[in-house]
Design an enzyme around this catalytic site. Structure first.
Site, PDB file in Angstrom:
ATOM      1  N   HIS A 295     -15.897 -16.961  11.223  1.00 21.50           N
ATOM      2  CA  HIS A 295     -17.172 -16.861  10.514  1.00 21.50           C
ATOM      3  C   HIS A 295     -17.025 -16.084   9.214  1.00 21.50           C
ATOM      4  O   HIS A 295     -18.025 -15.683   8.617  1.00 21.50           O
ATOM      5  CB  HIS A 295     -18.214 -16.193  11.406  1.00 21.50           C
ATOM      6  CG  HIS A 295     -18.518 -17.021  12.621  1.00 21.50           C
ATOM      7  ND1 HIS A 295     -19.487 -18.001  12.634  1.00 21.50           N
ATOM      8  CD2 HIS A 295     -17.939 -17.045  13.842  1.00 21.50           C
ATOM      9  CE1 HIS A 295     -19.505 -18.575  13.826  1.00 21.50           C
ATOM     10  NE2 HIS A 295     -18.562 -18.012  14.576  1.00 21.50           N
TER      11      HIS A 295
ATOM     12  N   LYS B  72       3.925   7.961  -5.548  1.00 20.20           N
ATOM     13  CA  LYS B  72       3.899   9.341  -5.025  1.00 20.20           C
ATOM     14  C   LYS B  72       4.265  10.314  -6.135  1.00 20.20           C
ATOM     15  O   LYS B  72       3.621  11.339  -6.315  1.00 20.20           O
ATOM     16  CB  LYS B  72       4.922   9.497  -3.887  1.00 20.20           C
ATOM     17  CG  LYS B  72       4.501   8.940  -2.551  1.00 20.20           C
ATOM     18  CD  LYS B  72       5.506   9.406  -1.497  1.00 20.20           C
ATOM     19  CE  LYS B  72       5.475   8.563  -0.253  1.00 20.20           C
ATOM     20  NZ  LYS B  72       6.613   8.792   0.625  1.00 20.20           N
TER      21      LYS B  72
HETATM   22  O1  F6P Z   1       4.766   4.740   2.945  1.00 20.73           O
HETATM   23  C1  F6P Z   1       6.060   5.245   2.931  1.00 20.73           C
HETATM   24  C2  F6P Z   1       6.416   5.923   4.222  1.00 20.73           C
HETATM   25  O2  F6P Z   1       7.668   6.489   4.046  1.00 20.73           O
HETATM   26  C3  F6P Z   1       6.395   5.015   5.433  1.00 20.73           C
HETATM   27  O3  F6P Z   1       7.511   4.225   5.550  1.00 20.73           O
HETATM   28  C4  F6P Z   1       6.211   6.005   6.531  1.00 20.73           C
HETATM   29  O4  F6P Z   1       5.830   5.379   7.717  1.00 20.73           O
HETATM   30  C5  F6P Z   1       5.146   6.887   5.935  1.00 20.73           C
HETATM   31  O5  F6P Z   1       5.500   6.960   4.563  1.00 20.73           O
HETATM   32  C6  F6P Z   1       4.991   8.254   6.533  1.00 20.73           C
HETATM   33  O6  F6P Z   1       6.146   9.032   6.440  1.00 20.73           O
HETATM   34  P1  F6P Z   1       6.345  10.333   7.296  1.00 20.73           P
HETATM   35  O7  F6P Z   1       6.357   9.958   8.741  1.00 20.73           O
HETATM   36  O8  F6P Z   1       7.650  10.909   6.848  1.00 20.73           O
HETATM   37  O9  F6P Z   1       5.195  11.271   7.003  1.00 20.73           O
END
Ligand code: F6P
Length: 545
Positions: free
Chosen positions: A386, A514
């Site tokens: 839907h 990041k």
């Molecule tokens: O998004 C990048 C990443 O490195 C993922 O692969 C991972 O699951 C997540 O960040 C969290 O990372 P961490 O467990 O080191 O906090």
């Protein structure tokens, strides 16, 4: 030993697939079924309580043979040996990839750097079991002696999506503990969750493999600050535990070593739910169910490792995905579970599949000149019907869709189950057959419409059909079948990464954002906006004013 690094487009099988594609691309699925009445038998796999019907795909026996040839030509078999054997197949991070070891029985041997890792894995499992049993039974309590009622998992990415998806999927099997998940650095997420909690009966599980992730550390700090507003500082040790491979960072944060559940660098974040990252799963459904989840995953690993490619579920599904991605130029794939419990599965698989195979440099370090990772999306049926099914049925894009359904429902309401499954079967049939002009006319004629109205309406009601689907019919949603299902997708990711000649187990692409966020945060904190493009500059100024 390094992974084979063969450009798939240089193989004989790829060439053959290219010319075969020209022959089959316009063939309608209906005609394939008419030509081979036995098609459902020859293009399906029965394995344990799984029935995988891939006959409603735009392939014939030649396609299947050529896809298997391609897998062989890029040396998938050799890659599988290296993967399960603990070779450093995550070459850019110099790590083995051994989430399969986490679900291997305790009498197995899996060697990393000459050391059998199974005894360590078993010891952590015992710790998870002990801890879960004590929390669930109430024998381990909060600082005021009250039993825990709420568990808060703080993590992001693989440290959130895996445990969140599994606990939701296994909600039917859960105990009295309420499990919450805080992931987003959006403060509203953490504060909204803390609002309803009682600090005396809440246990925080901080999950971060690296223990350096901004979101998780910020949320854990906020949770700890909230906690110490309501309890003495010494009580933190009774209410905070961590799952991490970075012990110094965890102890610096103030969590005692005894309260750390370790994991290893050969467990990738998005494949980590089988490790102590699954602690909230074990707390939510009990250790026995967690163990059964691992058993299901292990059985799928064994199937993948030991079955000829022609009958191998992850291989066949992975190669089908390549067929659509690289020959039909399909850009996305839909995953539609016909179970509300599995509503987080597509989001979980988005990380697993897109973070792994969203790469554009091959294993030789060269840019690829062919398509890699597919876009994954989906929602549970029947809700999805839907919402976006219109586009799959009559839109201009080719979207191969995977349907996952169960023979038995958990509450055993047969009336609902029959209606749900009638939709499940009807959709794949409709997507395949479509509706011809003659059928539309017949239908409209029975409504006594004028000739003019009839002509006007007909084009809108025609469905071309020929939309490919794969159906997974599983007996019942249990911890075991769920483990096998998730492992099936993990192994399929591996297959596709090998064929595309990319590294599936790193994620450098996530880093750039990041780094920039850290820089911008310091500009926000100091209100000193440095040189940016005019758009970012204007946005930052507006935010700071
Ligand atoms: O998004 C990048 C990443 O490195 C993922 O692969 C991972 O699951 C997540 O960040 C969290 O990372 P961490 O467990 O080191 O906090």
């Amino acid at each position: 030993m390094t992974l084979p690094a063969i450009n798939p487009t240089t193989t004989k099988a790829w060439e053959a697939l290219k010319s075969h594609f020209e022959n089959i691309k316009d063939v309608h699925l209906k005609d394939l079924f008419t030509k081979h009445t036995n098609r459902a038998n020859t293009l399906s796999i029965s394995w344990n309580d799984f029935y995988v019907d891939y006959s409603k795909n735009r392939i014939d026996e030649t396609t299947k043979k050529l896809l298997v040839d391609l897998a062989k030509e890029v040396k998938l078999d050799e890659a599988i040996q290296q993967y399960f054997g603990g070779s450093i197949i995550n070459e850019t991070e110099e790590r083995a990839v051994l989430h399969s070891a986490l679900r291997a029985p305790s009498n197995h041997t899996v060697t990393v750097d000459g050391k059998n890792v199974i005894p360590e894995v078993t010891a952590v499992k015992e710790k998870i079991k002990r801890f879960s049993d004590q929390i669930i039974s109430g024998s381990l309590t909060g600082h005021t002696g009250k039993a825990f009622t709420d568990i808060v998992n703080i993590g992001i990415g693989g440290s959130d999506l895996g445990p969140a998806m599994i606990t939701e999927s296994l909600e039917f099997y859960k105990n009295h503990l309420n499990v919450h998940f805080i992931s987003n650095v959006d403060g509203d997420h953490v504060h909204q969750n803390l609002k309803g909690l009682d600090p005396e009966t809440t246990l925080f599980v901080v999950v971060s493999k690296t223990f350096s992730t901004q979101e998780t550390l910020s949320n854990a700090t906020t949770a700890r600050n909230w906690f110490v507003q309501h309890a003495p500082k010494e009580a933190v040790s009774k209410h905070f535990v961590a799952v991490s491979s970075n012990i110094p960072n965890v102890t610096n944060f103030g969590i005692a070593e005894d309260n750390i559940f370790p994991l290893w660098d050969w467990v990738g974040g998005r494949f980590s739910l089988w490790s102590a990252v699954g602690l909230s799963i074990s707390l939510s459904v009990g250790y026995e169910n967690f163990e059964t989840l691992l058993e299901g995953a292990h059985e799928m690993d064994e199937h993948f490792k030991n079955t000829a490619f022609e009958e191998n579920i992850p291989v066949i599904l992975g190669m089908l995905s390549i067929w659509y991605n690289n020959f039909f130029n399909a850009e996305s794939e839909a995953i539609i579970p016909y179970s509300q419990y599995l509503h987080r599965l597509p989001a979980y698989l988005q990380q697993g599949i897109m973070e792994s195979n969203g790469k554009s440099v091959d294993r030789n370090g060269d840019p690829v000149d062919y398509q890699t990772g597919t876009i994954i999306w989906g929602e549970p049926g029947t809700n999805a019907q839907h919402a976006f099914f219109q586009l799959i049925h009559q839109g201009t894009k080719l979207i191969p869709a995977e349907f996952i359904g169960f023979k038995h429902s958990l509450f055993e309401d047969q009336d609902h189950q029959d209606k749900l499954m009638a939709n499940f079967f009807a959709q794949t049939e409709a997507l395949m057959n479509g509706k011809t002009e003659a059928e539309v006319l017949d239908e409209l004629k029975s409504k006594n419409l004028s000739e003019e109205k009839l002509k006007q309406l007909t084009p809108f009601k025609i469905f071309d059909g020929n939309k490919p689907t794969t159906t997974l019919l599983i007996d019942k949603l249990t911890p075991k079948s769920l483990g096998a299902l998730v492992s099936m997708y993990e192994q399929r990711i591996f297959v596709q990464g090998i064929v595309w000649n990319i590294f599936s187990y790193d994620q450098w692409g996530v880093e750039l954002g990041k780094q920039l966020a850290t820089k911008i945060l310091s500009e926000i904190n100091t209100t000193q906006v440095s040189d940016h493009d005019s758009s970012t500059q204007a946005l930052l100024k507006r935010y700071l004013n």
